[in-house]
Design a protein around this motif. Structure first.
Motif, short mmCIF file in Angstrom:
data_model
loop_
_atom_site.label_atom_id
_atom_site.label_comp_id
_atom_site.label_asym_id
_atom_site.label_seq_id
_atom_site.Cartn_x
_atom_site.Cartn_y
_atom_site.Cartn_z
N LEU A 379 -3.64 3.00 -7.91
CA LEU A 379 -3.32 3.74 -9.11
C LEU A 379 -3.53 4.23 -9.81
CD1 LEU A 379 -6.14 0.14 -9.87
CD2 LEU A 379 -3.40 0.26 -9.99
N ARG A 380 -3.42 5.85 -8.92
CA ARG A 380 -3.55 7.00 -9.91
C ARG A 380 -2.38 7.48 -10.49
NH1 ARG A 380 -7.35 11.03 -9.17
NH2 ARG A 380 -7.83 9.90 -7.53
N TYR A 381 -1.10 7.00 -10.25
CA TYR A 381 0.39 6.93 -10.93
C TYR A 381 0.63 6.21 -11.73
CZ TYR A 381 0.31 11.00 -7.34
OH TYR A 381 -0.35 12.56 -6.73
N LYS A 448 6.66 3.80 -0.27
CA LYS A 448 8.13 4.14 0.65
C LYS A 448 8.45 4.47 -1.06
CE LYS A 448 7.17 3.45 5.19
NZ LYS A 448 7.66 1.84 6.37
N ARG A 449 9.00 3.08 -1.83
CA ARG A 449 9.71 3.05 -2.72
C ARG A 449 9.54 4.03 -3.68
NH1 ARG A 449 10.15 -3.27 -4.41
NH2 ARG A 449 10.94 -4.48 -2.33
N ARG A 450 7.87 4.60 -4.07
CA ARG A 450 8.16 5.40 -4.72
C ARG A 450 8.14 6.71 -4.30
NH1 ARG A 450 2.34 5.37 -4.72
NH2 ARG A 450 2.23 4.18 -7.16
N ASP A 451 8.34 7.18 -3.27
CA ASP A 451 9.27 8.68 -2.11
C ASP A 451 10.37 7.59 -2.78
OD1 ASP A 451 6.35 9.18 -1.52
OD2 ASP A 451 6.47 9.23 0.03
N ALA A 452 11.55 7.09 -2.55
CA ALA A 452 12.27 7.34 -2.50
C ALA A 452 12.97 7.11 -4.21
CB ALA A 452 13.17 5.40 -2.09
N ASP A 453 12.27 6.77 -4.83
CA ASP A 453 12.80 6.58 -6.42
C ASP A 453 12.96 8.27 -6.99
OD1 ASP A 453 12.94 5.70 -9.33
OD2 ASP A 453 11.29 6.46 -9.85
N PRO A 472 5.22 12.91 -8.70
CA PRO A 472 6.36 12.67 -8.55
C PRO A 472 4.86 11.00 -9.62
CG PRO A 472 5.90 13.07 -6.64
CD PRO A 472 5.50 13.35 -7.16
N ARG A 473 5.53 10.11 -9.88
CA ARG A 473 4.76 8.58 -10.56
C ARG A 473 5.79 7.62 -11.07
NH1 ARG A 473 5.33 13.18 -14.30
NH2 ARG A 473 3.19 14.10 -13.40
N THR A 474 4.70 6.68 -11.22
CA THR A 474 5.89 5.44 -11.36
C THR A 474 5.54 5.44 -12.81
OG1 THR A 474 3.76 4.28 -11.36
CG2 THR A 474 4.82 4.35 -9.36
#
Length: 481
Positions: A379-381, A448-453, A472-474
């Motif tokens: 949950l860091r991001y 994987k979704r975060r990296d793709a985003d 990269p963060r969400t």
């Protein structure tokens, strides 16, 4: 190679002044939080120590009344989880933690005056609400200050301090029973609660004066302006929203994080049942063929948390060294629960096997540090409010189940064999391994979704001629279940 390993153990700090900053944080955060948790666990486990040291006879306990008191404590503890972590948004941790300590210290001392199991039950309920601030609150604070490479070891040290309270409590009770039993007309077990409360007060005062709060609001006098800025730069910048709103609740329950980590800790909490329900002490107390002395009843079970301390520090350090592979502990727990239960079932009359199994079972305490560090890592991001609620919900869910689980499977009236509990342990241990695998799959999928985003965003920025260095963060992104 050796220098690299030493650097890793120190946390891998590389920015100017970072090592000095972390040393200050370790001293002021860990000393206070570890002492707080040590005293917290000392208060909790000393009820069992008092029970086998004369309280049972003095207050005329019957059947599973001890388990009922523990259940009432668990209910209060469960109720306090989420409110306590949310309170950290509105009351500075430097004020909130010590204030809770003052209240529970007073209630601990009040236990010395109890005249019936019902009186202790009422005291323990309110004591639990205030003690609920310690465990989940500290894990939230640790996740706010430390990086992924530092978090596991600090979580391990914190958890070990609570286990030290469990272990040392037996020796303290032994010493009090031998030197103070009958002093001023009070039984030794009553003096135990008085002393526990008294030694809590100085630690609370220390917290009022020197606890650093969080990187965003710290005013600690021992941190310079540059160190405060450095502390903020070490953790991802994430979006924020108030934790008390319908919008936030909808967001929280729409993510997989809440469901998966809450269930993970519900299962993990029950794999600790041998130790958390003091089965070795109850086994000895109810042993059909041997009468143990008060000293033996208090001292022999201390080997269980001793194993827990070693296991906690080992796994916390190892999973940091392996790059945060906290899930390995889930598989270790599954193996331990199945094998130790099978040992007790296969040799119901062999005392040495029972002792060995219960000592080994103490190693599952490692999940406390590693699983909460795992939640902080994943949950860091995400925004801090979501991380705080997920961490609190993990413990809330576990204690909600444990409130009835311990009576159903590990009541004192089931001693010394606890046959029903052995089969329950095998079941939750298998579930532990399966759920750990599922959570790893969900985490990998989200990464994987975060990296793709992030890749899509970076390409878009490049095309616009405005490429920036970003982490990269969400920022509130949560994969729907």
């Amino acid at each position: 190679m050796a220098n690299g390993f030493i650097q890793y153990i120190r946390g891998g700090q590389s920015a100017p002044g970072e090592r000095k900053l972390v040393q200050k944080l370790d001293f002021f955060i860990l000393t206070f939080c570890c002492l707080m948790y040590f005293l917290n666990y000392l208060d909790r486990t000393n009820l069992n120590n008092a029970y086998v040291s004369g309280m049972k006879e003095d207050l005329n306990f019957h059947g599973n009344q001890l388990n009922q008191i523990n259940t009432v404590f668990t209910v209060g503890y469960t109720i306090g989880q989420v409110p306590c972590n949310i309170a950290l948004y509105y009351v500075k941790p430097r004020i909130f933690f010590p204030s809770c300590m003052i209240v529970w210290a007073g209630l601990t001392m009040a236990t010395a005056g109890a005249q019936s199991p019902g009186g202790i039950m009422a005291i323990r309920f309110f004591q639990a609400i205030f003690e609920a601030s310690t465990f989940v609150g500290t894990h939230y604070i640790l996740g706010s200050w430390y990086t992924e490479r530092e978090l596991g070891k600090r979580s391990g040290i914190f958890t070990a301090s609570g286990l030290a309270g469990t272990m040392i409590g037996g020796f303290i009770q032994t010493g009090i029973h031998s030197s103070m039993d009958g002093l001023s007309g009070l039984a030794g077990w009553r003096w135990l609660f008085i002393i526990d409360g008294i030694i809590t007060i100085p630690v609370a005062i220390y917290g009022y004066l020197l606890f650093p709060d969080t990187p965003r609001n710290t005013k600690a006098p021992y941190l310079s302006a540059d160190e405060r800025a450095l502390a903020m730069s070490r953790v991802p910048e994430v979006s924020e929203r108030t934790p008390i709103s319908l919008t936030f609740l909808k967001h929280c329950f729409s993510t997989w994080y809440w469901y998966f980590f809450t269930v993970l800790w519900i299962i993990a909490g029950e794999t600790e049942s041998f130790s958390s329900n003091a089965l070795l002490a109850l086994y000895m107390k109810a042993h059909p063929g041997k009468k143990y002395t008060v000293s033996q009843l208090n001292n022999y079970p201390t080997g269980v948390p001793a194993v827990g301390i070693v296991s906690t520090l080992f796994w916390a350090t190892l999973t940091d060294f392996l790059g945060g592979k906290r899930y390995l502990v889930g598989y270790w727990i599954g193996i331990t629960g199945i094998v130790t239960s099978a040992m007790i079932l296969a040799y119901p009359n062999d005392t040495s096997v029972h002792f060995g199994a219960y000592y080994w079972a103490g190693s599952v305490y490692a999940c406390q540090a590693t699983f909460f560090a795992w939640a902080n890592d994943v949950l860091r991001y995400e925004e801090d409010s979501l991380r705080a609620v997920v961490i609190a919900s993990m413990n809330m869910g576990s204690n909600a189940v444990n409130a009835w689980w311990s009576i159903l499977f590990y009541g004192a009236n089931f001693a010394p064999q606890f046959t029903r509990g052995m089969f329950a342990m095998i079941a939750v241990s298998i579930a532990m391994a399966v759920w750990t695998a599922l959570l790893v799959w969900m985490h990998v999928r989200t990464e994987k979704r975060r990296d793709a985003d992030y890749t899509v965003t970076a390409i878009a920025d490049k095309e616009m001629g405005d490429v920036q260095d970003k982490t990269p963060r969400t920022g509130g992104f949560g994969e729907k279940v």
